[in-house]
Design an enzyme around this catalytic site. Structure first.
Site, PDB file in Angstrom:
ATOM      1  N   ASP A   9       0.788  -1.243   0.000  1.00  0.00           N
ATOM      2  CA  ASP A   9       0.000   0.000   0.000  1.00  0.00           C
ATOM      3  C   ASP A   9       0.820   1.294   0.000  1.00  0.00           C
ATOM      4  OD1 ASP A   9      -1.872  -1.991   0.314  1.00  0.00           O
ATOM      5  OD2 ASP A   9      -2.744  -1.230   2.167  1.00  0.00           O
ATOM      6  N   ASP A  47      -4.506  -0.866  -1.684  1.00  0.00           N
ATOM      7  CA  ASP A  47      -5.798  -0.662  -1.039  1.00  0.00           C
ATOM      8  C   ASP A  47      -6.713  -0.063  -2.113  1.00  0.00           C
ATOM      9  OD1 ASP A  47      -6.861  -1.151   1.583  1.00  0.00           O
ATOM     10  OD2 ASP A  47      -6.979   1.008   1.959  1.00  0.00           O
ATOM     11  N   HIS A  49     -10.623   0.607  -2.631  1.00  0.00           N
ATOM     12  CA  HIS A  49     -11.982   0.577  -2.107  1.00  0.00           C
ATOM     13  C   HIS A  49     -13.000   1.164  -3.087  1.00  0.00           C
ATOM     14  CE1 HIS A  49     -10.464  -0.523   1.791  1.00  0.00           C
ATOM     15  NE2 HIS A  49      -9.842   0.624   2.002  1.00  0.00           N
ATOM     16  N   HIS A  82     -10.628   7.011   1.736  1.00  0.00           N
ATOM     17  CA  HIS A  82      -9.255   6.886   1.218  1.00  0.00           C
ATOM     18  C   HIS A  82      -9.193   5.794   0.163  1.00  0.00           C
ATOM     19  CE1 HIS A  82      -9.534   3.691   4.219  1.00  0.00           C
ATOM     20  NE2 HIS A  82      -8.611   3.061   3.516  1.00  0.00           N
ATOM     21  N   LYS A 107      -6.970  -5.064  -2.719  1.00  0.00           N
ATOM     22  CA  LYS A 107      -7.678  -5.543  -1.532  1.00  0.00           C
ATOM     23  C   LYS A 107      -8.641  -4.474  -1.042  1.00  0.00           C
ATOM     24  CE  LYS A 107      -3.945  -4.106   1.533  1.00  0.00           C
ATOM     25  NZ  LYS A 107      -4.751  -3.191   2.360  1.00  0.00           N
ATOM     26  N   CYS A 152      -1.865  -2.368   7.846  1.00  0.00           N
ATOM     27  CA  CYS A 152      -1.810  -3.342   6.761  1.00  0.00           C
ATOM     28  C   CYS A 152      -0.499  -4.128   6.709  1.00  0.00           C
ATOM     29  CB  CYS A 152      -2.106  -2.659   5.439  1.00  0.00           C
ATOM     30  SG  CYS A 152      -3.844  -2.149   5.368  1.00  0.00           S
TER      31      CYS A 152
HETATM   32  C1  VGL Z   1      -4.665   0.902   5.708  1.00  0.00           C
HETATM   33  C2  VGL Z   1      -6.221   1.820   7.117  1.00  0.00           C
HETATM   34  C3  VGL Z   1      -7.228   1.589   6.205  1.00  0.00           C
HETATM   35  C4  VGL Z   1      -3.236   0.534   5.445  1.00  0.00           C
HETATM   36  C5  VGL Z   1      -5.649   0.654   4.775  1.00  0.00           C
HETATM   37  O1  VGL Z   1      -2.844   0.344   4.277  1.00  0.00           O
HETATM   38  O2  VGL Z   1      -2.468   0.424   6.429  1.00  0.00           O
HETATM   39  N1  VGL Z   1      -4.952   1.477   6.868  1.00  0.00           N
HETATM   40  N2  VGL Z   1      -6.917   0.999   5.042  1.00  0.00           N
HETATM   41 ZN    ZN Z   2      -8.316   1.011   3.485  1.00  0.00          ZN
END
Ligand code: VGL
Ligand code: ZN
Length: 205
Positions: A9, A47, A49, A82, A107, A152
């Site tokens: 990420d 990440d 979403h 995010h 993911k 993550c």
């Molecule tokens: C993450 C919070 C929400 C991360 C992803 O990549 O650490 N943290 N989504």
């Molecule tokens: Zn996230």
């Protein structure tokens, strides 16, 4: 022996100026870039979403980022909006050598469940394909860096251990959100306790 570098990420929203910014997040790209050529393969997670993801506080009236709710039976920390699919925040940071990625695993695509680990959703119900892919390629050692250390990266490391990979955390290649002070250090302790090897990038030969 075959080893993979997993970059977790390293996206705009997790770097300074992003929606869920992590202090010094961009440093992880520098470390990841420098490590890439030492590996048989480089894999990334992203990440990713949908705009209506239920980990977003904005999806829940009167809730704020940092609140914890029950989401389909799992405890869910609520985050700012995010890494929405297709947005600038979801892109890998420009500095990152994405041309070196052999494969990217996304993911967090199911709006009903979050996915901190690059291997499974938070309920361990669905796999992203990363585990099978690494096994298929004969990978037995994984080195993990990226964002965020206490979210993550931690869950990716713990799942890698559970799947039987010899698992290294590249400590200087990660940074923590630190929602609570000390989360980063506690995450490292937990990973160590569960069998992860903690190294710095200059020890990776
Ligand atoms: C993450 C919070 C929400 C991360 C992803 O990549 O650490 N943290 N989504
Ligand atoms: Zn996230």
């Amino acid at each position: 022996m075959s080893r993979a570098l997993i970059c977790v990420d390293i996206q705009n929203d997790f770097c300074p100026g992003g929606a869920l910014e992590v202090a010094e997040g961009l440093e992880t790209a520098t470390v990841a870039n420098a490590l890439m050529e030492r590996f048989d393969r480089v894999i990334a997670t992203q990440d990713w979403h949908p705009a209506n993801h239920k980990s977003f506080a904005a999806m829940h009236p009167w809730r704020y980022p940092g609140d914890v709710i029950d989401l389909n039976g799992l405890q869910q920390i609520l985050w700012p909006i995010h890494c929405v699919q297709g947005s600038f925040g979801a892109e890998f940071v420009r500095e990152l050598r994405t041309d070196q990625f052999e494969k990217v695993f996304v993911k967090g695509t199911d709006p009903e469940i979050d996915s901190y680990s690059g291997f499974f959703d938070n309920g361990h119900k669905k796999a992203t394909g990363l585990g099978d892919y690494l096994k298929e390629k004969g990978v037995d050692e994984v080195y993990i860096c990226g964002l965020a250390l206490d979210v993550c990266v931690k869950f990716t490391v713990l799942d890698a251990l559970q799947l039987g990979f010899k698992t290294y955390l590249v400590a200087d290649g990660t940074r923590a959100v630190n929602l609570n002070e000390g989360d980063g250090e506690r995450a490292i302790e937990e990973m160590k306790e569960k069998g992860a090897l903690i190294v710095n990038s200059d020890e990776v030969k």
